[in-house]
Scaffold this active site. Structure first.
Site, PDB file in Angstrom:
ATOM      1  N   GLY A  47      53.458  36.820  46.218  1.00 15.01           N
ATOM      2  CA  GLY A  47      53.919  35.230  46.140  1.00 15.01           C
ATOM      3  C   GLY A  47      52.846  34.294  46.888  1.00 15.01           C
ATOM      4  N   HIS A  96      46.189  43.951  38.139  1.00 14.00           N
ATOM      5  CA  HIS A  96      47.393  43.644  37.034  1.00 14.00           C
ATOM      6  C   HIS A  96      47.369  42.044  36.988  1.00 14.00           C
ATOM      7  CE1 HIS A  96      51.008  43.293  34.886  1.00 14.00           C
ATOM      8  NE2 HIS A  96      51.793  42.803  35.929  1.00 14.00           N
ATOM      9  N   HIS A  98      48.649  38.756  33.907  1.00 13.90           N
ATOM     10  CA  HIS A  98      49.366  38.520  32.661  1.00 13.90           C
ATOM     11  C   HIS A  98      48.716  37.689  31.777  1.00 13.90           C
ATOM     12  CE1 HIS A  98      53.784  39.314  34.573  1.00 13.90           C
ATOM     13  NE2 HIS A  98      53.003  40.066  34.733  1.00 13.90           N
ATOM     14  N   ASP A 121      31.758  48.262  24.148  1.00 10.30           N
ATOM     15  CA  ASP A 121      30.826  48.145  25.352  1.00 10.30           C
ATOM     16  C   ASP A 121      31.745  48.601  26.694  1.00 10.30           C
ATOM     17  OD1 ASP A 121      28.471  47.582  24.013  1.00 10.30           O
ATOM     18  OD2 ASP A 121      28.681  45.271  24.717  1.00 10.30           O
ATOM     19  N   HIS A 170      55.333  43.666  28.804  1.00  4.12           N
ATOM     20  CA  HIS A 170      54.658  43.224  30.198  1.00  4.12           C
ATOM     21  C   HIS A 170      53.403  42.713  30.218  1.00  4.12           C
ATOM     22  CE1 HIS A 170      54.939  44.170  34.552  1.00  4.12           C
ATOM     23  NE2 HIS A 170      54.480  42.930  34.547  1.00  4.12           N
ATOM     24  N   TYR A 228      21.424  50.534  29.042  1.00  3.65           N
ATOM     25  CA  TYR A 228      21.833  48.956  29.190  1.00  3.65           C
ATOM     26  C   TYR A 228      21.319  48.189  30.633  1.00  3.65           C
ATOM     27  CZ  TYR A 228      24.186  44.705  28.999  1.00  3.65           C
ATOM     28  OH  TYR A 228      24.480  43.213  29.004  1.00  3.65           O
TER      29      TYR A 228
HETATM   30 ZN   LIG Z   1      53.287  41.805  35.915  1.00  3.42          ZN
END
Ligand SMILES: [Zn+2]
Length: 231
Positions: A47, A96, A98, A121, A170, A228
């Site tokens: 948070g 992680h 969203h 790729d 999620h 590459y």
């Molecule tokens: Zn989440």
């Protein structure tokens, strides 16, 4: 000074990059960095605004889930990160987010099909989506169980060949050998999700690329025959 300063700094910098990379709204996102020799990882505190994060704020957690150093509470998703570090040898950073287009696929319960070379790729095939979690899993050790459904879905797939997944209903988790690489993969994931979404709007019947094109593009950037870049 702490012997974990290097992962604190890498973790802080990786987390601070997320809003600028267009990957997070509000505080929906977190990144961790593993020190495989010490058996601990640094993770974003829960948070806290990205712009205010300092290396000292990063929380150091061991492989049993105990906080080793840090005065703040670690991200609520810490157990998922820990599950992935335990399962996927060779990865050093998990992110992680969203991010919106990847979340759209996760909410629809659909994998991201490999529709073009941008996808090939970085991802050797579709980006999978996990199964729905049971009421027991959600009501139990939810974040650890989230890690379990990811590991279950990736059984038989190399986590470095397909370095991201969608958790159903999620959002995405992505990973790499460094924080920079994990953020880059999370960005690539969002880009290919947005491209796939638009492609499927234009032509819902679009076929995935043929295997020889996937092979060509993925192997240009990965493995012993990679050609590459300038390295
Ligand atoms: Zn989440």
């Amino acid at each position: 000074m702490s012997r974990f300063d290097a992962i604190r700094e890498e973790c802080c910098e990786g987390n601070r990059r997320l809003p600028g990379a267009g990957l997070v709204d509000l505080t929906f996102g977190n990144l961790s960095v593993l020190d495989p020799d010490a058996g601990v990882f640094a993770i974003k505190p829960s948070g806290v605004e990205y712009g205010k994060l300092t290396p000292a704020d990063m929380v150091i957690v061991d492989m049993d889930g105990r906080v080793v150093e840090g005065s703040l509470r670690p991200s609520s998703d810490t157990a998922t990160h820990r599950r992935l570090f335990l399962a996927f040898a060779g990865i050093r950073s998990v992110v992680h987010t969203h991010s919106r287009s990847a979340v759209a696929f996760a909410q629809a319960g659909l994998e991201i099909p490999c529709l073009g070379t941008t996808h090939c790729d970085d991802f050797y095939g579709p980006v999978p989506v996990t199964r729905a979690m049971t009421q027991e899993e959600v009501g139990g050790d939810y974040e650890w169980e989230t890690g379990n459904v990811i590991v279950e879905r990736l059984a038989g797939i190399s986590p470095l060949d397909v370095p991201a997944i969608l958790v159903r209903s999620h959002g995405p988790f992505a990973w790499g050998v460094s924080a920079n690489k994990a953020v880059e993969i999370a960005q690539a994931l969002e880009i290919i999700a947005e491209m796939a979404l638009k492609t499927l709007v234009l032509n819902p019947g679009t076929s995935p690329v043929p295997p020889h094109l996937l092979e060509k593009h993925f192997r240009r950037k990965h493995g012993s025959s990679a050609s590459y870049g300038q390295a």
